[in-house]
Design a protein around this motif. Sequence first.
Motif, short mmCIF file in Angstrom:
data_model
loop_
_atom_site.label_atom_id
_atom_site.label_comp_id
_atom_site.label_asym_id
_atom_site.label_seq_id
_atom_site.Cartn_x
_atom_site.Cartn_y
_atom_site.Cartn_z
N THR A 176 -15.44 13.59 12.06
CA THR A 176 -14.49 13.84 13.30
C THR A 176 -13.22 14.50 12.81
OG1 THR A 176 -13.50 11.83 12.72
CG2 THR A 176 -15.10 11.96 14.53
N SER A 177 -12.83 14.61 11.47
CA SER A 177 -11.34 15.18 11.11
C SER A 177 -10.52 14.06 11.46
CB SER A 177 -11.07 16.40 11.30
OG SER A 177 -12.19 17.43 10.84
N GLY A 178 -9.17 14.60 11.72
CA GLY A 178 -8.22 13.64 12.09
C GLY A 178 -8.15 13.46 13.76
N THR A 179 -7.73 12.10 14.00
CA THR A 179 -7.74 11.82 15.43
C THR A 179 -6.52 12.67 16.05
OG1 THR A 179 -8.05 9.78 16.85
CG2 THR A 179 -5.96 9.63 15.18
N CYS A 180 -6.60 12.09 17.35
CA CYS A 180 -5.53 13.06 18.37
C CYS A 180 -4.33 12.87 17.88
CB CYS A 180 -5.77 12.19 19.85
SG CYS A 180 -4.60 12.84 20.94
N SER A 181 -3.53 13.92 17.82
CA SER A 181 -2.25 14.26 17.25
C SER A 181 -1.16 13.29 18.36
CB SER A 181 -1.76 15.63 17.28
OG SER A 181 -1.87 16.34 18.87
N ILE A 182 -1.59 13.53 19.61
CA ILE A 182 -0.45 12.72 20.51
C ILE A 182 -0.62 11.39 20.42
CG2 ILE A 182 0.13 12.47 23.07
CD1 ILE A 182 0.34 15.28 21.91
N THR A 183 -1.99 10.73 20.22
CA THR A 183 -2.15 9.20 20.00
C THR A 183 -1.30 8.95 18.56
OG1 THR A 183 -4.19 9.33 21.39
CG2 THR A 183 -3.89 7.90 19.36
N GLN A 184 -1.35 9.82 17.61
CA GLN A 184 -0.78 9.28 16.17
C GLN A 184 0.88 9.17 16.51
OE1 GLN A 184 -2.23 10.72 12.42
NE2 GLN A 184 -3.83 11.96 13.61
N ARG A 185 1.46 10.00 17.30
CA ARG A 185 2.88 9.91 17.66
C ARG A 185 3.17 8.81 18.31
NH1 ARG A 185 5.74 12.60 13.94
NH2 ARG A 185 7.42 11.74 15.37
N PHE B 34 0.95 -1.25 -0.10
CA PHE B 34 -0.17 -0.11 -0.03
C PHE B 34 1.01 1.20 -0.15
CE2 PHE B 34 -2.95 -2.95 1.69
CZ PHE B 34 -4.31 -2.64 0.96
N GLN B 35 0.33 2.43 -0.54
CA GLN B 35 0.99 3.70 -0.42
C GLN B 35 0.25 4.50 0.79
OE1 GLN B 35 3.71 4.52 -2.43
NE2 GLN B 35 3.49 2.58 -3.03
N PRO B 36 0.89 5.40 1.38
CA PRO B 36 0.47 6.00 2.38
C PRO B 36 -1.12 6.60 1.87
CG PRO B 36 2.65 6.40 2.32
CD PRO B 36 2.53 5.67 1.20
N SER B 37 -1.15 7.18 1.04
CA SER B 37 -2.45 7.70 0.26
C SER B 37 -3.63 6.76 0.34
CB SER B 37 -2.29 8.19 -0.79
OG SER B 37 -2.04 7.12 -2.01
N GLN B 38 -3.25 5.38 0.55
CA GLN B 38 -4.30 4.43 0.71
C GLN B 38 -4.67 4.18 2.19
OE1 GLN B 38 -2.07 1.87 -2.23
NE2 GLN B 38 -3.98 1.36 -2.58
N ILE B 39 -4.01 4.74 3.05
CA ILE B 39 -4.33 4.47 4.31
C ILE B 39 -5.20 5.74 5.19
CG2 ILE B 39 -3.27 4.15 6.52
CD1 ILE B 39 -2.35 2.09 4.62
N VAL B 40 -5.97 5.43 5.75
CA VAL B 40 -6.99 6.32 6.66
C VAL B 40 -6.98 6.05 8.21
CG1 VAL B 40 -9.15 7.50 7.01
CG2 VAL B 40 -8.41 6.53 4.46
N VAL B 41 -6.53 6.89 8.74
CA VAL B 41 -6.14 6.50 10.30
C VAL B 41 -7.55 7.20 10.93
CG1 VAL B 41 -4.80 7.19 12.20
CG2 VAL B 41 -3.64 6.67 10.19
N SER B 42 -7.68 6.53 11.83
CA SER B 42 -9.34 6.71 12.42
C SER B 42 -9.06 6.89 14.09
CB SER B 42 -10.34 6.08 11.99
OG SER B 42 -10.43 6.07 10.51
N THR B 43 -10.20 7.31 14.73
CA THR B 43 -10.43 7.30 16.06
C THR B 43 -10.97 5.82 16.39
OG1 THR B 43 -11.01 9.59 16.02
CG2 THR B 43 -11.16 8.33 18.17
#
Length: 407
Positions: free
Chosen positions: A276-285, A98-107
Amino acid sequence: MPNTAAPVAVSPLSDRLLAMSESATIAMAKKGRELAAKGVDVINLSFGEPDFQTPQYIKDAAKKALDDGYTFYTPVPGIPELRQAICDKLKRDNQLDFQPSQIVVSTGAKQALANAVLSLVNPGDEVIVFSPYWVSYEEMVKLAGGVAVPLVGTREHDYKATAAQLEAAITPRTKLIMYSSPCNPTGAVFSREELGAIAEVLARHPQVYALADEIYEYINFVGEHVSLAQFPAVADRVITVNGFSKGYAMTGWRLGYLAARQDIATACDKMQGQITSGTCSITQRAGVAALAGGRASSDEMAAAYRRRRDLVLELVKDIPGLDTPTPSGAFYIFPEVSAFFGRTAPDGSTIRNSSDLALFILNDAHVSAVSGEAFGAPECMRFSTAAADEKLVEAFRRIKASLAKLA
């Protein structure tokens, strides 16, 4: 004379909301908390939540992100570093490109599942749901206006639906299939041969997509984990969903993702952007650190879950009426409990079904579990084995004593 009768109250709530059932796992956990608030010692075996702490290196990454001021909005589908790390993980563990554009990170993986269902399913579309199934699958389909079609696996086949069953269930209105492996609630794991046969069926029906829930991937007691997307003939029609809650003990962090064909990923990005837009910035790190840290901590936890599974299977052997298959993954047992239907509780009430039995066990044994009705298997009940050993021993001691009171 004027009519002075009070007007009949009309609910302002939407039809879709009124048609939706509350999550059974959340409902039972709530009942358990209500008892606990009254001072009752309740052992919670209803939630699928690891009792382990999130590994320290992941917490340290979150602290560093906070100290570095990483507190702003993120891109809707996730920060680039995390999406690349997920691509690397999928290549390493699942042989998927997969390419990064094919990934959707969610809550959470739950949002990833909902994004996919809402992006694919039109009103009237049929969605074949391998049953027993996780409680939210059917409700997500209903929310999208689709028609959930349970495909019930037999006990003889470890509750796994077969390719032959799938072939017979597909109609011109079928749009999607949904399943989990390892399965919540049964713990069953689909083998390469079984998924290969399912892929052959899907290859003959190009209008049918698949939503593969792999959230329990790392909690697998039989060895190889196989992704449906590994089969080239159907790879572009498989949406693979995973997350961090189970394998990394990150339940409260709320971090999941999906990987899909570009147009589907773009659609899920669009859907999430309006909710929701993007999930928590801290969680993603923290998620970036989790994947960079490899599987050592996950494998340690999986070994503990296997030991707990074996412990519980020994405990239930001494409880007549609990017919319990051996799960191959996840952290649940899913015994058939119909032997208790029709029995009488000490207060004179009748145990009519697994919901009644779950409430009896909660009120008498002070152990919370979940009725199998919510999973499409009304003859069964789900108990989590993710609790500490001593809690499991005490829980099933209480359950054995309570069930013995049923005449």
